[in-house]
Design an enzyme around this catalytic site. Structure first.
Site, short mmCIF file in Angstrom:
data_model
loop_
_atom_site.label_atom_id
_atom_site.label_comp_id
_atom_site.label_asym_id
_atom_site.label_seq_id
_atom_site.Cartn_x
_atom_site.Cartn_y
_atom_site.Cartn_z
N ASP A 1 48.69 24.79 -1.42
CA ASP A 1 49.51 25.35 -2.50
C ASP A 1 48.75 26.37 -3.35
O ASP A 1 49.33 26.97 -4.26
CB ASP A 1 50.08 24.23 -3.38
CG ASP A 1 51.06 23.35 -2.62
OD1 ASP A 1 51.60 23.83 -1.60
OD2 ASP A 1 51.27 22.20 -3.03
N LYS B 1 54.30 18.93 -11.00
CA LYS B 1 55.64 18.97 -10.38
C LYS B 1 55.75 17.94 -9.26
O LYS B 1 56.69 17.17 -9.20
CB LYS B 1 55.89 20.38 -9.82
CG LYS B 1 57.08 20.46 -8.87
CD LYS B 1 57.33 21.86 -8.37
CE LYS B 1 56.55 22.31 -7.17
NZ LYS B 1 56.98 21.77 -5.87
N ASN B 2 54.74 17.94 -8.38
CA ASN B 2 54.87 17.13 -7.17
C ASN B 2 54.61 15.64 -7.42
O ASN B 2 54.87 14.82 -6.54
CB ASN B 2 53.95 17.67 -6.07
CG ASN B 2 54.46 19.00 -5.55
OD1 ASN B 2 55.63 19.35 -5.79
ND2 ASN B 2 53.61 19.76 -4.88
N PRO C 1 59.21 19.32 9.16
CA PRO C 1 59.91 18.18 9.77
C PRO C 1 59.83 16.93 8.90
O PRO C 1 59.00 16.84 8.00
CB PRO C 1 59.14 17.96 11.08
CG PRO C 1 57.79 18.54 10.84
CD PRO C 1 57.95 19.64 9.85
N ILE C 2 60.72 15.96 9.17
CA ILE C 2 60.64 14.68 8.46
C ILE C 2 60.57 13.51 9.45
O ILE C 2 60.94 12.39 9.13
CB ILE C 2 61.79 14.48 7.44
CG1 ILE C 2 63.15 14.59 8.12
CG2 ILE C 2 61.68 15.45 6.27
CD1 ILE C 2 64.27 13.99 7.24
N ASP C 3 60.09 13.82 10.66
CA ASP C 3 60.02 12.77 11.69
C ASP C 3 59.16 11.58 11.24
O ASP C 3 59.48 10.42 11.54
CB ASP C 3 59.47 13.36 13.00
CG ASP C 3 58.12 14.04 12.80
OD1 ASP C 3 58.02 14.92 11.91
OD2 ASP C 3 57.16 13.70 13.51
N LEU C 4 58.09 11.84 10.50
CA LEU C 4 57.22 10.74 10.08
C LEU C 4 57.91 9.86 9.04
O LEU C 4 57.73 8.64 9.02
CB LEU C 4 55.89 11.28 9.53
CG LEU C 4 55.01 12.01 10.56
CD1 LEU C 4 53.84 12.73 9.87
CD2 LEU C 4 54.47 11.04 11.61
N ARG D 1 63.40 20.83 -1.46
CA ARG D 1 62.88 19.92 -0.44
C ARG D 1 62.52 18.55 -1.00
O ARG D 1 62.65 17.53 -0.32
CB ARG D 1 61.63 20.51 0.20
CG ARG D 1 61.87 21.67 1.08
CD ARG D 1 62.46 21.30 2.39
NE ARG D 1 61.67 20.37 3.17
CZ ARG D 1 61.95 20.05 4.43
NH1 ARG D 1 62.96 20.60 5.03
NH2 ARG D 1 61.20 19.19 5.08
N1 EPU Z 1 54.82 16.87 8.70
C1 EPU Z 1 55.25 16.41 9.91
N2 EPU Z 1 56.19 15.43 9.94
C2 EPU Z 1 56.72 14.91 8.81
C3 EPU Z 1 56.28 15.38 7.56
C4 EPU Z 1 55.32 16.38 7.54
O1 EPU Z 1 54.80 16.87 10.95
O2 EPU Z 1 57.58 14.02 8.90
C5 EPU Z 1 53.80 17.93 8.65
C6 EPU Z 1 54.32 19.19 7.97
O3 EPU Z 1 54.93 20.05 8.91
C7 EPU Z 1 53.08 19.79 7.37
C8 EPU Z 1 52.25 18.58 7.01
O4 EPU Z 1 52.76 17.50 7.80
O5 EPU Z 1 52.37 20.53 8.34
C9 EPU Z 1 52.27 18.21 5.56
O6 EPU Z 1 53.59 18.09 5.10
P1 EPU Z 1 53.97 17.11 3.92
O7 EPU Z 1 55.04 16.19 4.39
O8 EPU Z 1 52.74 16.49 3.34
O9 EPU Z 1 54.57 18.05 2.84
P2 EPU Z 1 55.66 17.66 1.82
O10 EPU Z 1 55.48 16.25 1.42
O11 EPU Z 1 56.99 18.10 2.32
C10 EPU Z 1 54.28 18.22 -0.34
C11 EPU Z 1 54.44 19.14 -1.50
C12 EPU Z 1 54.19 20.57 -1.05
C13 EPU Z 1 52.78 20.66 -0.49
C14 EPU Z 1 52.60 19.64 0.65
C15 EPU Z 1 51.19 19.58 1.19
C16 EPU Z 1 56.10 17.98 -2.79
C17 EPU Z 1 57.46 17.95 -3.36
N3 EPU Z 1 55.80 19.01 -2.02
O12 EPU Z 1 55.26 18.61 0.61
O13 EPU Z 1 54.27 21.37 -2.22
O14 EPU Z 1 52.53 21.95 0.01
O15 EPU Z 1 52.96 18.31 0.18
O16 EPU Z 1 50.29 19.25 0.19
O17 EPU Z 1 55.30 17.10 -3.06
C18 EPU Z 1 54.61 23.36 -3.43
O18 EPU Z 1 54.47 22.70 -4.48
O19 EPU Z 1 54.67 24.62 -3.44
C19 EPU Z 1 54.74 22.66 -2.16
C20 EPU Z 1 55.22 23.25 -1.06
#
Ligand code: EPU
Length: 419
Positions: free
Chosen positions: A308, A22-23, A122-125, A92
């Protein structure tokens, strides 16, 4: 309302095939916007999140056609740059449209992603990365208005307090593809889904080096072309079936996952005494027998223990001997399922970002409510080993990330049905 009825107590035995990741697949669908030519993606799982992503692409004016059950043909001859609001609340992963639209049209109007039950996301990064590349990003009420008409290559660091960001890395790669020159992304996420995503872009003609490491170099300004690509298997689906085999004392073989992708999880399972192995051809063999024991695990970015699979592992540890400690290093509040497992008799204490699980514990069937995708999987697992009937309400969450889960479980002996 979707409700799943499970009659527990059956050993699961047999073969299962996992679908595409999926991801990895969701950002690939979005990245098809980066070319005006046709792309064909194979091993696309039939998930509700995929349906949502396809609906968004169509809203943006992209032609998307299914070829058979698991292949999709995408042709983004034209693309609008305004993402409708409802979709950002639904999923998301739609955040990946930011990078895809900047990479394609140089501009994007994208609603602020909605809250998420697994905690603060968050999406600050992402924004930091876009701005570093010269993309003007302004928040207007509930939207981000992004102007990437004057992008330039840059050196960007994406690591945050909790490691890197998966979708943030993917987003910044897509924007960097439009920025002339060589961009360097340090602190990039190294999850297999990011590498597979880079594989897709490379098949479209992108030049990305360092794939699989935390430093990626992206050569921008190259026009991408159409391609044909096959998505890797879903390691989280595979890990869930491993747990299903173990929690029911069964013997299961799992096909469809490339070798090595699940290693951090399998290492954790071997520590509790589980007999699980993966062959060179990717086949995973789960053989039950003997009492599993407690373990202390901490979830973290790859190659750490995958967040996950944290909920599924916790369900499994209700059947293991001793007190396990599970620390959630990615989403500190990802324990909503614990209270539901408590209704079945599980002994789980949640404090801050950790859970202590005491086992083995005889679970009994109960009426439970699923709150999110991986929680639902944990409730299913608990239901499979509980005595009597379990009803999981709001079972639609499972369809976001598992294709035909009930059918696949039935095929290996489970008594489970969506009612
Ligand atoms: N984070 C920040 N700032 C940002 C982005 C993230 O502080 O700008 C923090 C988050 O709060 C978190 C960590 O960094 O603590 C990791 O977040 P990440 O951005 O990697 O997560 P994501 O990209 O939103 C993807 C998967 C998630 C999976 C995470 C971690 C997708 C669509 N989603 O999310 O999948 O848990 O990576 O591996 O790729 C799931 O499939 O159930 C799922 C939630």
């Amino acid at each position: 309302m979707e409700i799943t009825r499970i009659v527990g107590g059956r050993r699961l035995c047999g073969d299962v095939v996992v679908g595409g990741s999926k991801n990895a697949c969701l950002p690939m669908l979005a990245a098809s916007l980066l070319t005006c030519e046709e792309c064909v993606i194979h091993n696309v799982p039939a998930l509700s999140d995929v349906v949502t992503m396809i609906a968004i692409l169509r809203e943006l004016g992209v032609s998307v056609n299914r070829i058979g059950e698991h292949s999709v043909k995408i042709h983004a001859r034209n693309a609008s740059f305004v993402v409708p609001e409802i979709y950002m609340q639904k999923m998301r992963a739609s955040v990946c449209l930011m990078g895809a639209l900047i990479g394609r049209t140089g501009k994007a109007i994208v609603p602020i992603p909605g809250g998420c039950v697994i905690g603060c996301r968050p999406i600050d990064l992402h924004i930091k990365g876009f701005r570093a590349l010269g993309c003007r990003t302004v928040r207007r009420r509930d939207f981000f208005v992004m102007d990437g008409s004057r992008l330039h290559a840059e050196k960007i660091t994406l690591s945050g307090e909790r490691g890197s960001t998966v979708t943030g890395t993917i987003n910044v790669i897509m924007a960097a593809i439009k920025a002339p020159g060589e961009s360097v992304i340090e602190g990039a996420a190294v999850e297999p889904e990011v590498s597979d995503f880079c594989g897709y872009l490379s098949a479209m003609g992108a030049k990305i080096s360092g794939v699989g490491t935390s430093t990626l170099k992206v050569t921008g300004g190259i026009a991408l072309h159409g391609c044909e690509y096959t998505v890797i298997g879903d390691r989280i689906e595979a890990g869930t079936f491993v747990c299903a085999g173990l929690i029911t004392g069964g013997d299961v073989r799992i096909f469809g996952l490339e070798r090595g992708l699940l290693d951090p999880f399998l290492v954790g399972l071997r520590r509790i005494g589980a007999r699980v192995s993966q062959d060179d051809d990717g086949k995973i063999t789960v053989q039950s027998g003997g009492q599993l024991s407690y373990a202390d695990i901490v979830t973290g970015p790859h190659p750490g223990f995958p967040t996950d699979l944290q909920a599924q592992f916790c369900a499994l540890q209700t059947q293991s001997c001793g007190e396990s400690t599970i620390v959630e290093g990615v989403y500190p509040s990802r324990f909503m399922y614990a209270a539901e497992l408590g209704k079945m008799g599980a002994a789980i204490r949640v404090e801050n970002a950790s859970a202590r699980v005491s086992g083995p514990c005889a679970l009994r069937g109960a009426c439970l409510r699923a709150t999110d995708l991986r929680s639902s999987a944990a409730l299913y697992l608990a239901g499979l080993c509980a005595s009597g009937e379990t009803f999981v309400y709001d079972a639609h969450h499972i369809d976001r990330g598992y294709e035909n889960l009930e059918m696949k479980l039935r095929a290996i002996g489970a008594n489970i049905r969506r009612v």
